[in-house]
Design an enzyme around this catalytic site. Structure first.
Site, PDB file in Angstrom:
ATOM      1  N   ASP A 126     -10.695   3.821  10.227  1.00  0.00           N
ATOM      2  CA  ASP A 126     -10.225   2.871  11.020  1.00  0.00           C
ATOM      3  C   ASP A 126     -10.539   2.523  12.555  1.00  0.00           C
ATOM      4  OD1 ASP A 126      -7.963   1.447   8.937  1.00  0.00           O
ATOM      5  OD2 ASP A 126      -7.655   3.588   8.766  1.00  0.00           O
ATOM      6  N   GLU A 130      -3.111  -2.838  -2.736  1.00  0.00           N
ATOM      7  CA  GLU A 130      -4.308  -2.289  -1.761  1.00  0.00           C
ATOM      8  C   GLU A 130      -4.584  -0.880  -2.392  1.00  0.00           C
ATOM      9  OE1 GLU A 130      -3.564  -1.745   2.581  1.00  0.00           O
ATOM     10  OE2 GLU A 130      -5.411  -1.297   2.772  1.00  0.00           O
ATOM     11  N   HIS A 157      -8.588  -6.362   3.751  1.00  0.00           N
ATOM     12  CA  HIS A 157      -8.504  -5.543   4.886  1.00  0.00           C
ATOM     13  C   HIS A 157      -9.740  -5.204   5.445  1.00  0.00           C
ATOM     14  CE1 HIS A 157      -3.989  -3.969   5.029  1.00  0.00           C
ATOM     15  NE2 HIS A 157      -4.242  -5.199   5.072  1.00  0.00           N
ATOM     16  N   HIS A 212     -11.492   1.851   2.347  1.00  0.00           N
ATOM     17  CA  HIS A 212     -10.998   2.778   1.037  1.00  0.00           C
ATOM     18  C   HIS A 212     -11.818   2.932   0.077  1.00  0.00           C
ATOM     19  CE1 HIS A 212      -6.705   1.674   2.454  1.00  0.00           C
ATOM     20  NE2 HIS A 212      -7.186   2.092   3.344  1.00  0.00           N
ATOM     21  N   LYS A 232      -7.088   2.736  -2.766  1.00  0.00           N
ATOM     22  CA  LYS A 232      -7.456   3.612  -1.746  1.00  0.00           C
ATOM     23  C   LYS A 232      -8.201   4.862  -2.634  1.00  0.00           C
ATOM     24  CE  LYS A 232      -6.460   6.139   2.524  1.00  0.00           C
ATOM     25  NZ  LYS A 232      -5.477   6.022   3.627  1.00  0.00           N
ATOM     26  N   TRP A 291       0.820  -1.180   0.125  1.00  0.00           N
ATOM     27  CA  TRP A 291      -0.004   0.080   0.026  1.00  0.00           C
ATOM     28  C   TRP A 291       0.930   1.286   0.037  1.00  0.00           C
ATOM     29  CZ3 TRP A 291      -0.377   4.038   3.588  1.00  0.00           C
ATOM     30  CH2 TRP A 291      -1.257   5.080   3.355  1.00  0.00           C
ATOM     31  N   ASP A 343      -7.407  -4.394   9.725  1.00  0.00           N
ATOM     32  CA  ASP A 343      -6.573  -3.318   9.752  1.00  0.00           C
ATOM     33  C   ASP A 343      -7.463  -1.999  10.263  1.00  0.00           C
ATOM     34  OD1 ASP A 343      -4.983  -1.029   9.125  1.00  0.00           O
ATOM     35  OD2 ASP A 343      -5.536  -1.119   6.886  1.00  0.00           O
ATOM     36  N   ASP A 380     -12.151   7.171   5.986  1.00  0.00           N
ATOM     37  CA  ASP A 380     -11.262   5.868   6.394  1.00  0.00           C
ATOM     38  C   ASP A 380     -10.691   6.098   7.915  1.00  0.00           C
ATOM     39  OD1 ASP A 380      -9.568   3.621   5.814  1.00  0.00           O
ATOM     40  OD2 ASP A 380      -7.968   5.114   5.318  1.00  0.00           O
ATOM     41  N   ASP A 382      -9.662  -2.995   0.906  1.00  0.00           N
ATOM     42  CA  ASP A 382      -9.846  -2.462   2.617  1.00  0.00           C
ATOM     43  C   ASP A 382     -11.183  -1.881   2.507  1.00  0.00           C
ATOM     44  OD1 ASP A 382      -9.965  -0.575   4.466  1.00  0.00           O
ATOM     45  OD2 ASP A 382      -7.665  -0.955   4.743  1.00  0.00           O
TER      46      ASP A 382
END
Ligand code: RNT
Ligand code: ZN
Length: 415
Positions: free
Chosen positions: A292, A222, A282, A258, A224, A181, A322, A290, A255
């Site tokens: 997380d 990955e 993820h 993302h 985004k 990433w 993640d 994003d 992910d």
């Protein structure tokens, strides 16, 4: 003798055509890659410089791990409370070295302590090159940088991590996933969208030109949609990587934080699986962006789990976590997030997809809806508790008592 809660749950599920024993067995065989970076807010062991590269951990809950020993101890604590045998996911910045080693010069020996740690516990390891929090990434550009010298540094770093990953996979006898990433992008609307992507493509071509046995190492890229400071343009967009992955035999990593907030990854999973052998994920939770957040037991998580189960894809998907929340006990964060993912998988494994699909194909949407709603309140808890018991892991709130004890005995003594 009165039936146990599990026995009666088993009967209830059986009346819907679901075999709880099979679900428990499948869940027990499903490995999740637990990301080490929840333990120290993605600090790593290189330095204490601030996290950069479009990602951010917020909060200052006391007790974060400051050394490899502390991080390993915290991972051990978390894994004691998570049923099953899993993988841990490491970033390059978690290398354990005597002296400072430049990221492009990292070698397998710098991960030997992690390999020993994993071997002792029967764990697998996944790796990630770290293309952020570094002076060479100060302007937020790495593999797509217009400066050839900077690109060279990051290409060499990615190559080094692949060599390390292949070594780890061989040592542990568990395939290692190397995930790339990069933060690259621009704050304002760029003058050239193609150039950076051409450079990224060339960089990836070189990185992946070194071939390793897929038994030991597999790669993913990955995408985004945006990051802090790169709101207008991301070099590694979804379209870029989806095409790159399909053409080059690597995995696309989705992910779920993302994408645009109303886009859902659950819907992407079957399409990806139709065209590629493997998929990497993820699992995270974005709140408005994003962010997380720790994975919660919510609808979209359950929907992603359902896709993995009904596409019969558990064995061909690399499932990683993640998230990084620094505002709550970090060990608890791991345990809550990982167990929630397992619960979602169990929920999916306890769903009579055969019946539901039949309803869909016959056009009986009334029954399909009615049944889907009934399933939501079946005794999942009792099957989950049984799963925990069989894996010698505390269920209900007992696990939380252990967290409190660990916080009092260990975490609270950290400065
Ligand atoms: C960043 C990506 C990436 C990182 C980790 C630390 O937006 O999700 O996966 O979170 O590699
Ligand atoms: Zn991610």
């Amino acid at each position: 003798m009165a039936k146990s809660r599990y026995e009666s749950a088993k009967e209830i599920y059986a009346s819907f055509g679901v075999d709880t024993e099979k679900a428990i067995e499948t869940l027990g065989n499903t490995k999740i890659s637990m990301h080490c970076w929840q333990g120290d807010d993605i600090n790593g062991f290189e330095s204490n410089d601030a996290l950069s590269g479009g990602i951010q951990a917020t909060g200052n809950y006391p007790g974060k791990a400051r050394t490899p020993e502390e991080l390993m101890s915290d991972i051990d604590m978390a894994l004691k409370l998570i049923p099953g045998t899993h993988k841990i996911n490491l970033h390059a910045i978690y290398a354990i070295t005597d002296e400072k080693v430049s990221r492009d010069k990292l070698k397998p020996e710098h991960f030997q302590k992690w390999i020993d740690f994993a071997k002792k516990r029967g764990l697998g390891i996944d790796v990630n090159p770290t293309l952020f929090s570094h002076p060479m990434a100060a302007d937020g550009l790495t593999l797509s940088h217009p400066d050839e010298k900077i690109r060279r540094f990051w290409i060499d770093h990615c190559k080094a991590m692949r060599e390390i990953g292949a070594y780890i996979g061989k040592e542990l006898g568990v395939t290692c996933l190397n995930n790339i990433w990069i933060p690259d992008g621009y704050k304002e609307v760029p003058a050239d969208r193609l150039g950076p992507r051409m450079r990224l493509k060339e960089s990836l071509d070189e990185i992946l030109s070194v071939k390793y046995d897929k038994k030991y190492l597999v790669d993913s890229v990955e995408s985004k949609v945006f990051g802090i400071g790169v709101e207008s343009y991301t070099v590694g967009s979804h379209e870029f990587y989806m095409n790159y992955a399909a053409k080059n035999g690597v995995m696309c990593l989705l992910d779920n934080g993302h994408f645009h907030p109303t886009e859902v990854c659950s819907d992407k999973i079957p399409s990806m699986l139709l065209f590629s052998e493997n998929l990497a994920l993820h699992i995270t939770r974005g709140v408005r962006w994003d962010s997380d957040h720790v994975v919660a037991f919510e609808d979209e998580l359950k929907e992603m789990a359902k896709e993995l189960v009904r596409c019969d894809a558990l064995e061909r998907t690399f499932i990683g976590l993640d998230f990084f929340d620094a505002s709550i006990n970090r060990v608890a964060a791991w345990v809550i997030g990982t167990r929630n993912l397992q619960k979602a998988l169990l929920f999916a494994l306890l769903t009579p997809f055969g019946t539901l699909k039949e309803c869909q194909d016959k056009g009986d949407f009334t029954k399909m809806f009615a049944l889907s709603e009934e399933l939501k309140t079946l005794p999942l808890f009792d099957v989950w508790e049984e799963f925990c018991n069989r894996n010698n892991v505390p269920g209900k709130n007992d696990w939380f008592e252990e967290i409190l004890k660990y916080e009092k005995d260990i975490l609270s003594s950290r400065g």
